[in-house]
Design an enzyme around this catalytic site. Structure first.
Site, PDB file in Angstrom:
ATOM      1  N   CYS A   1       0.826  -1.207   0.000  1.00  0.00           N
ATOM      2  CA  CYS A   1       0.000   0.000   0.000  1.00  0.00           C
ATOM      3  C   CYS A   1       0.866   1.266   0.000  1.00  0.00           C
ATOM      4  CB  CYS A   1      -0.996  -0.077   1.153  1.00  0.00           C
ATOM      5  SG  CYS A   1      -2.461   0.904   0.816  1.00  0.00           S
TER       6      CYS A   1
ATOM      7  N   ARG B   1      -7.790   2.713   1.574  1.00  0.00           N
ATOM      8  CA  ARG B   1      -7.349   3.896   0.804  1.00  0.00           C
ATOM      9  C   ARG B   1      -6.216   3.493  -0.142  1.00  0.00           C
ATOM     10  NH1 ARG B   1      -4.805   7.308   3.743  1.00  0.00           N
ATOM     11  NH2 ARG B   1      -4.847   5.994   5.583  1.00  0.00           N
TER      12      ARG B   1
ATOM     13  N   HIS C   1      -3.391  -5.278   1.659  1.00  0.00           N
ATOM     14  CA  HIS C   1      -2.592  -5.572   2.857  1.00  0.00           C
ATOM     15  C   HIS C   1      -2.491  -7.081   3.092  1.00  0.00           C
ATOM     16  CE1 HIS C   1      -2.160  -1.470   4.532  1.00  0.00           C
ATOM     17  NE2 HIS C   1      -3.210  -1.255   3.756  1.00  0.00           N
TER      18      HIS C   1
ATOM     19  N   GLU D   1      -0.488  -8.723   4.833  1.00  0.00           N
ATOM     20  CA  GLU D   1      -0.129  -9.049   6.232  1.00  0.00           C
ATOM     21  C   GLU D   1      -1.359  -9.304   7.100  1.00  0.00           C
ATOM     22  OE1 GLU D   1      -0.014  -6.124   4.831  1.00  0.00           O
ATOM     23  OE2 GLU D   1      -0.709  -4.569   6.226  1.00  0.00           O
TER      24      GLU D   1
HETATM   25  N1  GLN Z   1      -3.617   6.338   0.807  1.00  0.00           N
HETATM   26  C1  GLN Z   1      -2.367   6.097   1.463  1.00  0.00           C
HETATM   27  C2  GLN Z   1      -1.226   6.868   0.794  1.00  0.00           C
HETATM   28  O1  GLN Z   1      -1.402   7.482  -0.202  1.00  0.00           O
HETATM   29  C3  GLN Z   1      -2.020   4.609   1.491  1.00  0.00           C
HETATM   30  C4  GLN Z   1      -3.000   3.857   2.367  1.00  0.00           C
HETATM   31  C5  GLN Z   1      -2.441   2.626   3.015  1.00  0.00           C
HETATM   32  O2  GLN Z   1      -1.226   2.399   3.058  1.00  0.00           O
HETATM   33  N2  GLN Z   1      -3.323   1.809   3.567  1.00  0.00           N
HETATM   34  O3  GLN Z   1      -0.149   6.845   1.263  1.00  0.00           O
END
Ligand code: GLN
Length: 191
Positions: free
Chosen positions: A81, A137, A176, A178
């Site tokens: 992410c 996100r 994710h 993990e």
């Molecule tokens: N939206 C976050 C970013 O731009 C990432 C979100 C996440 O790591 N769960 O860094």
């Protein structure tokens, strides 16, 4: 014994440490896990995991701790992410002054699936079988070279990829792993 770091400035650190330890037990490959907060912690690591969190904050804290030069040298890097955003060669939606490692041939579009409220969990197809993918996100990832092997799909979209660049190995996921599986950590350990 392999020494694997987990960047421990912000984000899902504990979850990655547990996934790494479970993966190590499952593949009978002992690891020493190092929580990386300073340049000294990043010295001599075989690999490092960059957890999810907020890439703007991770970037700022890495800069404050002067971690960019040492992390850039690590041969094997797994980013989830926000960590995948840090790894990407190009990033859409970056804020002014945001810095990246820019090592892997992927394009990451920050927050492409919407805000926190649009976070979701879905069945995804991976090279290790079908699993639940948790997207918080999440960025959209697009491989930007044919050396990038897709490792997971959500519908038609690539949501994890692996790239070997010379002696270096990069693994990135927009979800994710993990939280629901140790398969990606096992793969990373075996590299
Ligand atoms: N939206 C976050 C970013 O731009 C990432 C979100 C996440 O790591 N769960 O860094």
């Amino acid at each position: 014994m392999k020494r694997i770091g987990v960047l421990s400035l912000q984000g899902g650190v504990e979850e990655h440490i547990s996934a790494l330890l479970s993966a190590s037990a499952k593949c009978s490959m002992p690891v020493q896990v190092v929580e990386v907060r300073s340049r000294e912690d990043a010295e001599g690591l075989d690999g490092i995991i960059l957890p999810g969190g907020e890439s703007t904050t991770i970037s700022r804290l890495m800069e404050r701790e002067n971690l960019f030069p040492s992390v850039l040298k690590i041969r094997k890097i797994f980013g989830t992410c926000a960590g995948a955003i840090m790894l990407a060669r190009s990033v859409e939606g970056a804020v002014a002054g945001q810095r990246f490692l820019s090592l892997m041939d992927i394009t990451a579009s920050r927050n492409a699936y919407g805000s926190q409220l649009a976070s979701f969990e879905a069945r995804i197809t991976t090279v290790f079988g079908t699993i639940n993918g948790v997207f918080i996100r999440a960025p959209r990832l697009a491989p930007a070279s044919k050396d990038c092997q897709p490792m997971a799909f959500y519908g038609e979209e690539v949501v994890a990829a692996y790239q070997k660049k010379g002696e270096r190995h990069f693994l990135a996921s927009s979800f994710h792993p993990e939280l629901t599986t140790t398969k990606f950590h096992e793969f990373f350990l075996k590299l």
